[in-house]
Design a protein around this motif. Sequence first.
Motif, PDB file in Angstrom:
ATOM      1  N   VAL A  57     -13.172   4.112  -5.184  1.00 27.92           N
ATOM      2  CA  VAL A  57     -12.601   3.850  -6.503  1.00 27.92           C
ATOM      3  C   VAL A  57     -12.834   2.384  -6.839  1.00 27.92           C
ATOM      4  O   VAL A  57     -12.980   1.545  -5.949  1.00 27.92           O
ATOM      5  N   GLY A  58     -12.862   2.095  -8.126  1.00 24.69           N
ATOM      6  CA  GLY A  58     -12.911   0.730  -8.618  1.00 24.69           C
ATOM      7  C   GLY A  58     -11.855   0.576  -9.699  1.00 24.69           C
ATOM      8  O   GLY A  58     -11.429   1.566 -10.315  1.00 24.69           O
ATOM      9  N   VAL A  59     -11.406  -0.656  -9.920  1.00 27.87           N
ATOM     10  CA  VAL A  59     -10.347  -0.913 -10.894  1.00 27.87           C
ATOM     11  C   VAL A  59     -10.740  -2.099 -11.764  1.00 27.87           C
ATOM     12  O   VAL A  59     -11.124  -3.155 -11.236  1.00 27.87           O
ATOM     13  N   VAL A  60     -10.642  -1.921 -13.092  1.00 21.95           N
ATOM     14  CA  VAL A  60     -10.809  -3.035 -14.034  1.00 21.95           C
ATOM     15  C   VAL A  60      -9.408  -3.521 -14.405  1.00 21.95           C
ATOM     16  O   VAL A  60      -8.721  -2.876 -15.211  1.00 21.95           O
ATOM     17  N   PRO A  61      -8.937  -4.640 -13.829  1.00 24.30           N
ATOM     18  CA  PRO A  61      -7.631  -5.172 -14.213  1.00 24.30           C
ATOM     19  C   PRO A  61      -7.777  -5.962 -15.519  1.00 24.30           C
ATOM     20  O   PRO A  61      -8.529  -6.931 -15.584  1.00 24.30           O
ATOM     21  N   LEU A  62      -7.073  -5.532 -16.557  1.00 20.49           N
ATOM     22  CA  LEU A  62      -7.162  -6.163 -17.875  1.00 20.49           C
ATOM     23  C   LEU A  62      -5.792  -6.711 -18.244  1.00 20.49           C
ATOM     24  O   LEU A  62      -4.811  -5.962 -18.304  1.00 20.49           O
ATOM     25  N   ASP A  63      -5.728  -8.025 -18.507  1.00 23.52           N
ATOM     26  CA  ASP A  63      -4.428  -8.622 -18.835  1.00 23.52           C
ATOM     27  C   ASP A  63      -4.179  -8.619 -20.339  1.00 23.52           C
ATOM     28  O   ASP A  63      -5.021  -8.176 -21.130  1.00 23.52           O
ATOM     29  N   ASP A  64      -3.018  -9.125 -20.738  1.00 22.36           N
ATOM     30  CA  ASP A  64      -2.617  -9.094 -22.144  1.00 22.36           C
ATOM     31  C   ASP A  64      -3.440 -10.039 -23.012  1.00 22.36           C
ATOM     32  O   ASP A  64      -3.387  -9.952 -24.245  1.00 22.36           O
ATOM     33  N   GLU A  65      -4.187 -10.944 -22.391  1.00 16.43           N
ATOM     34  CA  GLU A  65      -5.036 -11.874 -23.138  1.00 16.43           C
ATOM     35  C   GLU A  65      -6.472 -11.366 -23.262  1.00 16.43           C
ATOM     36  O   GLU A  65      -7.341 -12.080 -23.754  1.00 16.43           O
ATOM     37  N   GLU A  95       4.011 -13.724  -2.798  1.00 16.12           N
ATOM     38  CA  GLU A  95       3.217 -14.222  -1.669  1.00 16.12           C
ATOM     39  C   GLU A  95       3.597 -13.558  -0.345  1.00 16.12           C
ATOM     40  O   GLU A  95       2.734 -13.162   0.433  1.00 16.12           O
ATOM     41  N   ALA A  96       4.883 -13.415  -0.088  1.00 19.13           N
ATOM     42  CA  ALA A  96       5.336 -12.872   1.193  1.00 19.13           C
ATOM     43  C   ALA A  96       4.983 -11.401   1.386  1.00 19.13           C
ATOM     44  O   ALA A  96       4.974 -10.903   2.515  1.00 19.13           O
ATOM     45  N   GLU A  97       4.661 -10.698   0.298  1.00 24.26           N
ATOM     46  CA  GLU A  97       4.372  -9.263   0.375  1.00 24.26           C
ATOM     47  C   GLU A  97       2.877  -8.959   0.306  1.00 24.26           C
ATOM     48  O   GLU A  97       2.489  -7.794   0.333  1.00 24.26           O
ATOM     49  N   ARG A  98       2.046  -9.984   0.233  1.00 19.84           N
ATOM     50  CA  ARG A  98       0.612  -9.749   0.028  1.00 19.84           C
ATOM     51  C   ARG A  98      -0.089  -9.267   1.290  1.00 19.84           C
ATOM     52  O   ARG A  98       0.285  -9.619   2.403  1.00 19.84           O
ATOM     53  N   PHE A  99      -1.124  -8.474   1.084  1.00 18.85           N
ATOM     54  CA  PHE A  99      -1.946  -7.941   2.164  1.00 18.85           C
ATOM     55  C   PHE A  99      -2.727  -9.074   2.831  1.00 18.85           C
ATOM     56  O   PHE A  99      -3.252  -9.960   2.150  1.00 18.85           O
ATOM     57  N   GLN A 100      -2.785  -9.060   4.157  1.00 19.71           N
ATOM     58  CA  GLN A 100      -3.529 -10.076   4.897  1.00 19.71           C
ATOM     59  C   GLN A 100      -4.964  -9.605   5.095  1.00 19.71           C
ATOM     60  O   GLN A 100      -5.216  -8.665   5.847  1.00 19.71           O
ATOM     61  N   ARG A 101      -5.911 -10.239   4.417  1.00 19.86           N
ATOM     62  CA  ARG A 101      -7.309  -9.818   4.463  1.00 19.86           C
ATOM     63  C   ARG A 101      -7.986 -10.331   5.728  1.00 19.86           C
ATOM     64  O   ARG A 101      -7.625 -11.382   6.253  1.00 19.86           O
ATOM     65  N   SER A 102      -9.020  -9.586   6.166  1.00 16.92           N
ATOM     66  CA  SER A 102      -9.773  -9.989   7.363  1.00 16.92           C
ATOM     67  C   SER A 102     -11.262  -9.775   7.128  1.00 16.92           C
ATOM     68  O   SER A 102     -11.677  -9.205   6.121  1.00 16.92           O
ATOM     69  N   ASP A 103     -12.068 -10.239   8.086  1.00 16.54           N
ATOM     70  CA  ASP A 103     -13.534 -10.116   8.020  1.00 16.54           C
ATOM     71  C   ASP A 103     -14.049 -10.681   6.692  1.00 16.54           C
ATOM     72  O   ASP A 103     -13.576 -11.710   6.245  1.00 16.54           O
ATOM     73  N   GLU A 104     -15.016  -9.997   6.064  1.00 18.07           N
ATOM     74  CA  GLU A 104     -15.566 -10.520   4.806  1.00 18.07           C
ATOM     75  C   GLU A 104     -14.498 -10.661   3.722  1.00 18.07           C
ATOM     76  O   GLU A 104     -14.556 -11.556   2.885  1.00 18.07           O
ATOM     77  N   GLU A 105     -13.517  -9.752   3.755  1.00 22.25           N
ATOM     78  CA  GLU A 105     -12.485  -9.780   2.723  1.00 22.25           C
ATOM     79  C   GLU A 105     -11.612 -11.031   2.792  1.00 22.25           C
ATOM     80  O   GLU A 105     -10.958 -11.391   1.813  1.00 22.25           O
ATOM     81  N   ALA A 106     -11.609 -11.702   3.944  1.00 22.23           N
ATOM     82  CA  ALA A 106     -10.822 -12.935   4.068  1.00 22.23           C
ATOM     83  C   ALA A 106     -11.351 -14.022   3.142  1.00 22.23           C
ATOM     84  O   ALA A 106     -10.619 -14.952   2.788  1.00 22.23           O
ATOM     85  N   GLU A 107     -12.621 -13.920   2.731  1.00 21.45           N
ATOM     86  CA  GLU A 107     -13.229 -14.927   1.862  1.00 21.45           C
ATOM     87  C   GLU A 107     -13.300 -14.490   0.404  1.00 21.45           C
ATOM     88  O   GLU A 107     -13.936 -15.148  -0.419  1.00 21.45           O
ATOM     89  N   ILE A 108     -12.659 -13.378   0.061  1.00 17.90           N
ATOM     90  CA  ILE A 108     -12.631 -12.936  -1.330  1.00 17.90           C
ATOM     91  C   ILE A 108     -12.018 -14.018  -2.217  1.00 17.90           C
ATOM     92  O   ILE A 108     -11.005 -14.620  -1.874  1.00 17.90           O
ATOM     93  N   THR A 109     -12.678 -14.263  -3.344  1.00 18.11           N
ATOM     94  CA  THR A 109     -12.086 -15.104  -4.379  1.00 18.11           C
ATOM     95  C   THR A 109     -12.037 -14.284  -5.665  1.00 18.11           C
ATOM     96  O   THR A 109     -12.812 -13.334  -5.837  1.00 18.11           O
ATOM     97  N   VAL A 110     -11.113 -14.636  -6.545  1.00 21.39           N
ATOM     98  CA  VAL A 110     -10.970 -13.898  -7.798  1.00 21.39           C
ATOM     99  C   VAL A 110     -11.023 -14.869  -8.964  1.00 21.39           C
ATOM    100  O   VAL A 110     -10.724 -16.056  -8.816  1.00 21.39           O
ATOM    101  N   GLU A 111     -11.423 -14.334 -10.108  1.00 28.64           N
ATOM    102  CA  GLU A 111     -11.488 -15.159 -11.319  1.00 28.64           C
ATOM    103  C   GLU A 111     -11.182 -14.295 -12.534  1.00 28.64           C
ATOM    104  O   GLU A 111     -11.682 -13.168 -12.648  1.00 28.64           O
ATOM    105  N   TRP A 112     -10.359 -14.810 -13.427  1.00 24.76           N
ATOM    106  CA  TRP A 112     -10.087 -14.140 -14.692  1.00 24.76           C
ATOM    107  C   TRP A 112     -11.139 -14.554 -15.714  1.00 24.76           C
ATOM    108  O   TRP A 112     -11.373 -15.731 -15.917  1.00 24.76           O
ATOM    109  N   VAL A 113     -11.765 -13.556 -16.328  1.00 28.89           N
ATOM    110  CA  VAL A 113     -12.868 -13.792 -17.262  1.00 28.89           C
ATOM    111  C   VAL A 113     -12.614 -12.979 -18.530  1.00 28.89           C
ATOM    112  O   VAL A 113     -12.255 -11.797 -18.445  1.00 28.89           O
ATOM    113  N   PRO A 114     -12.787 -13.566 -19.728  1.00 29.96           N
ATOM    114  CA  PRO A 114     -12.674 -12.757 -20.939  1.00 29.96           C
ATOM    115  C   PRO A 114     -13.611 -11.548 -20.870  1.00 29.96           C
ATOM    116  O   PRO A 114     -14.750 -11.658 -20.388  1.00 29.96           O
ATOM    117  N   LEU A 115     -13.113 -10.404 -21.319  1.00 34.49           N
ATOM    118  CA  LEU A 115     -13.895  -9.174 -21.197  1.00 34.49           C
ATOM    119  C   LEU A 115     -15.283  -9.320 -21.799  1.00 34.49           C
ATOM    120  O   LEU A 115     -16.278  -8.914 -21.185  1.00 34.49           O
TER     121      LEU A 115
END
Length: 200
Positions: free
Chosen positions: A47-55, A136-156
């Motif tokens: 599955v994939g997810v497109v997270p779309l915010d109110d902006e 923060e205290a409830e977030r999933f602890q990533r490992s392997d390649e996922e430990a280096e995941i970065t995210v960015e909000w971009v206008p659609l």
Amino acid sequence: MTSLHAYAVLDRVERFHGKIFSVVTDRVTMPGGGQADRDYVRHVGAVGVVPLDDEGRVLLVRQYRHPVGKTMWELPAGLVDVAGEAPTSTADRELAEEADLRCERLDLLVDLHTSPGFSDELIRVFLARGLSSIPEAERFQRSDEEAEITVEWVPLDEAVAMALRSEITNAAAVAGLLATARARDEDWRPLRDPDTPLVR
């Protein structure tokens, strides 16, 4: 157009079996009475997810992908590898694990076979709205390649432009972004029930 010939599988040999996929050879009947071997990958699905915010921004993930040897822009996504888990639950899980987000609403955007010439992988892409950050205290602890995941909000619209400039080449991301833009431009009418049955 539906084929008039039934491509019956006469025999199947498994060449490799792994956690995510298997490689098999099927002997298949061909039109005219012949037979042929077809090698392909049997995949658990995703599955994939497109997270779309109110902006009107979408969250994109940057992740290293070893088969292509580079870091790519993608959507939060993951395997359908938990027995009995509904695709919507997988989407919620991946949104939490890769983006540290929860959503109030999921809608179905598109289903796609990522590379039907050699794989049966089917990915379902959802639109997620009503987003909130996971503490923060409830977030999933990533490992392997996922430990280096970065995210960015971009206008659609900029994310769509990135896809059209080949800065985003992940098939599910391209399809999901284009489908989101089209659905937005049609006042969300193309969106479907997230529990629509998968057609394999």
